[in-house]
Design a protein around this motif. Structure first.
Motif, PDB file in Angstrom:
ATOM      1  N   VAL A 201       0.865  -1.173   0.000  1.00 43.26           N
ATOM      2  CA  VAL A 201       0.000   0.000   0.000  1.00 43.26           C
ATOM      3  C   VAL A 201       0.906   1.228   0.000  1.00 43.26           C
ATOM      4  CG1 VAL A 201      -0.141   0.055   2.523  1.00 43.26           C
ATOM      5  CG2 VAL A 201      -1.936   1.151   1.183  1.00 43.26           C
ATOM      6  N   ILE A 202       0.412   2.313  -0.600  1.00 41.10           N
ATOM      7  CA  ILE A 202       1.195   3.554  -0.657  1.00 41.10           C
ATOM      8  C   ILE A 202       0.469   4.629   0.141  1.00 41.10           C
ATOM      9  CG2 ILE A 202       2.130   5.365  -2.155  1.00 41.10           C
ATOM     10  CD1 ILE A 202       2.319   3.287  -4.381  1.00 41.10           C
ATOM     11  N   VAL A 203       1.232   5.315   0.973  1.00 40.91           N
ATOM     12  CA  VAL A 203       0.682   6.346   1.864  1.00 40.91           C
ATOM     13  C   VAL A 203       1.368   7.676   1.583  1.00 40.91           C
ATOM     14  CG1 VAL A 203       0.485   7.095   4.258  1.00 40.91           C
ATOM     15  CG2 VAL A 203       0.136   4.687   3.678  1.00 40.91           C
ATOM     16  N   PRO A 204       0.622   8.725   1.215  1.00 40.38           N
ATOM     17  CA  PRO A 204       1.231  10.052   1.098  1.00 40.38           C
ATOM     18  C   PRO A 204       1.643  10.575   2.473  1.00 40.38           C
ATOM     19  CG  PRO A 204      -0.805   9.928  -0.161  1.00 40.38           C
ATOM     20  CD  PRO A 204      -0.756   8.712   0.729  1.00 40.38           C
ATOM     21  N   GLY A 205       2.868  11.031   2.583  1.00 39.05           N
ATOM     22  CA  GLY A 205       3.362  11.618   3.825  1.00 39.05           C
ATOM     23  C   GLY A 205       3.521  13.112   3.724  1.00 39.05           C
ATOM     24  N   ARG A 217      -2.043   8.052 -12.537  1.00 37.27           N
ATOM     25  CA  ARG A 217      -2.684   6.969 -13.271  1.00 37.27           C
ATOM     26  C   ARG A 217      -2.875   5.748 -12.395  1.00 37.27           C
ATOM     27  NH1 ARG A 217       1.107   8.896 -16.779  1.00 37.27           N
ATOM     28  NH2 ARG A 217       2.459   7.082 -16.442  1.00 37.27           N
ATOM     29  N   GLN A 218      -3.805   4.914 -12.786  1.00 36.58           N
ATOM     30  CA  GLN A 218      -4.176   3.738 -11.998  1.00 36.58           C
ATOM     31  C   GLN A 218      -2.948   2.919 -11.633  1.00 36.58           C
ATOM     32  OE1 GLN A 218      -7.150   1.306 -13.808  1.00 36.58           O
ATOM     33  NE2 GLN A 218      -7.365  -0.035 -12.023  1.00 36.58           N
ATOM     34  N   LEU A 219      -2.869   2.587 -10.336  1.00 37.87           N
ATOM     35  CA  LEU A 219      -1.733   1.823  -9.814  1.00 37.87           C
ATOM     36  C   LEU A 219      -2.187   0.422  -9.449  1.00 37.87           C
ATOM     37  CD1 LEU A 219      -0.350   4.616  -7.434  1.00 37.87           C
ATOM     38  CD2 LEU A 219       0.511   4.045  -9.722  1.00 37.87           C
ATOM     39  N   SER A 220      -1.226  -0.482  -9.361  1.00 37.36           N
ATOM     40  CA  SER A 220      -1.552  -1.870  -9.028  1.00 37.36           C
ATOM     41  C   SER A 220      -1.667  -2.103  -7.527  1.00 37.36           C
ATOM     42  CB  SER A 220      -0.501  -2.816  -9.620  1.00 37.36           C
ATOM     43  OG  SER A 220       0.793  -2.502  -9.112  1.00 37.36           O
ATOM     44  N   VAL A 221      -1.368  -1.089  -6.725  1.00 40.01           N
ATOM     45  CA  VAL A 221      -1.564  -1.169  -5.274  1.00 40.01           C
ATOM     46  C   VAL A 221      -2.353   0.057  -4.832  1.00 40.01           C
ATOM     47  CG1 VAL A 221       0.602  -2.437  -4.936  1.00 40.01           C
ATOM     48  CG2 VAL A 221       0.574   0.050  -4.681  1.00 40.01           C
ATOM     49  N   PRO A 222      -3.052  -0.011  -3.702  1.00 40.05           N
ATOM     50  CA  PRO A 222      -3.869   1.128  -3.254  1.00 40.05           C
ATOM     51  C   PRO A 222      -3.012   2.342  -2.904  1.00 40.05           C
ATOM     52  CG  PRO A 222      -4.465  -0.892  -2.090  1.00 40.05           C
ATOM     53  CD  PRO A 222      -3.196  -1.185  -2.810  1.00 40.05           C
TER      54      PRO A 222
END
Length: 493
Positions: A201-205, A217-222
């Motif tokens: 998962v990717i989290v903006p910090g 663009r659409q990513l393969s992970v949330p």
């Protein structure tokens, strides 16, 4: 009151200015996350923003940021805010410093993200974080997503460029108002790199990233919208209440030397290995409170309002309890306690309780105090409530007690040796001659003249000397210690 509006609800203060676009986005999402169906049902919100112009670099810039936020929180306190919203990840690197210096609830943004990830993505272990170079250096996310449960992964440098920092702070970055083009491309590349490193998962910090998340663009992970997650967490109220440090408020100046003696006994009796182990004190040194004895036995001004005003200032300063190191002032405690929201630790009743526990065989207790204290009967009543009898000096010796305290060569005039000591020693010997074995030094100046715990008379008879100032200090320490061991119950309220 307008029908349908609930009193005592939360009032939110949003700290703006550190990232004007990002904080405005959080403000919008906070309103969006609130469930009310009508305008009148919404919570109170204060969005406060001043231009944050940092003239320093490195630690100097961080200091300016800290003080900017702290001053805003202070303003929130005055405006009745209960909950602070801090939409800036960088500022969460020093959130503990802010929390320890305010009683307001500061909602933790990174904790909100961690809670969301654990609940929404149960199998996620590798957490990709899009954070600034400063936040990465301070290892902010590593504190919350700790090993071995999690592993924090950051984007790698690309041809010497820090993709995330450049996307936000660069000349064509989001902070400059560019919400398409190059910053989106840089963040896209950073996300792809994280996916290549195997994140779940990717989290903006950085709060600015949420502004362009839909452009990526659409990513393969949330990719989590950390700003909306934070807004939902704020509204939910599902976070621990602030665990402020227990604070003892002290009514000082009654008298000044006795106040210093009380503070000294607080420090000496506190079990501490370092400065930070000592008790937080708020002292309102007000020598202008009218003399208590002059009012009780003469035509002196009434000190009630001055005592109450001083106690209210301590209450407004977030004290949890109030100590008044003046025996005579306790003749006025019953008048003002009902109007306070925090308790006054009653030095007299604590002293009598100590007497019953320490000297259970004693029934007659000597009391050396001002004539005002004796005339008010406060010690006499407190002793009688525990089956004890007060023994006070006769008129001649009581006059010498008053001379030792108020005389031109007395302790209130700054003397601790000479005639004042002779006068008080004569009063002690007079009580010993009446068969008294335990004597309460019922004026906070008297322990300055009789610092010893035992007095030996000329004929060899002895008496134990009880210092109410010391008893009060130890009881305040006991309250503070109990509060530190039980954070959920901060005060004696």
């Amino acid at each position: 009151m307008t029908p349908g509006i609930v009193e005592n609800r939360r009032k939110y203060g949003i700290v703006g200015g550190l990232g004007p676009l990002g904080s405005a986005d959080v403000f919008f999402k906070l309103v969006k996350a609130m469930p009310p169906s009508t305008d009148a049902e919404h919570a109170d919100l204060i969005f406060q923003q001043h231009p944050f112009r940092s003239s320093g670099v490195g630690s100097a810039a961080t200091t300016e940021r800290k003080l900017y936020i702290f001053n805003m929180i202070r303003d929130f306190e005055k405006r009745g805010v209960t909950t602070v919203v801090l939409p800036c990840f960088l500022s969460h690197t020093f959130i503990d410093e802010l929390k320890s210096n305010t009683t307001l609830q500061i909602v933790d943004m990174v904790e909100a993200v961690r809670h969301h990830v654990r609940r929404r993505f149960r199998g996620a272990r590798r957490i990709g974080v899009l954070a600034s170079d400063y936040t990465r250096e301070k290892r902010l996310f590593e504190r919350y997503f700790a090993s071995p449960e999690f592993e924090v992964v950051h984007p790698r440098m690309s041809e010497g460029i820090d993709l995330v920092t450049e996307a936000v702070y660069g000349p064509e970055g989001i902070k400059s108002g560019h919400l398409r083009g190059r910053p989106v491309e840089l963040l896209q590349d950073a996300c792809v790199d994280l996916i290549e490193q195997g994140v779940d998962v990717i989290v903006p910090g950085m709060t600015e990233i949420a502004l362009v998340a839909d452009e990526i663009r659409q990513l393969s992970v949330p990719l989590v919208d950390s700003s909306f997650v934070y807004a939902q967490h704020v509204v939910s109220g599902q976070y621990d209440p602030p665990s402020g440090v227990f604070k003892v408020g002290v009514v000082g100046g009654v008298g000044p030397a006795a106040t210093i003696d009380f503070l000294d006994k607080i420090v000496r009796n506190t079990p501490a290995q370092r400065d930070q182990d000592h008790i937080r004190l708020l002292v309102e040194q007000n020598p202008q409170i009218p003399d208590r004895t002059e009012n009780l036995i003469g035509d002196g001004a009434d000190p009630t309002v001055s005592l109450y005003a001083t106690c209210k200032r301590l209450e407004e300063g977030d004290a949890d309890i109030i100590a008044i190191p003046c025996n005579t002032a306790h003749a006025f405690v019953e008048r003002i306690q009902p109007y306070l929201g925090i308790p006054i630790v009653n030095m007299l009743t604590e002293t009598v309780r100590y007497l019953r526990e320490s000297y259970p065989a004693q029934r007659e207790i000597g009391v050396l105090a001002t004539s005002g204290t004796i005339a008010s009967g406060v010690y006499e009543k407190a002793l009688e409530s525990q089956g004890l009898r007060q023994v006070a000096p006769g008129p001649a010796l009581q006059a010498r007690v008053m001379e030792a305290i108020y005389g031109t060569d007395g302790v209130k005039a700054g003397f601790t040796t000479g005639q004042c000591q002779e006068d008080i020693a004569a009063a002690v010997e007079g009580l010993i001659a009446e068969g008294v074995e335990v004597i309460v030094l019922g004026c906070t100046e008297l322990p300055l003249l009789l610092p010893q715990s035992e007095f030996a008379g000329r004929n060899g008879a002895r008496a134990r000397l009880i210092d109410p100032t010391d008893v009060l200090a130890r009881q305040c320490i006991a309250y503070a210690t109990a509060a530190s061991e039980s954070p959920a119950s901060k005060s004696t309220r």
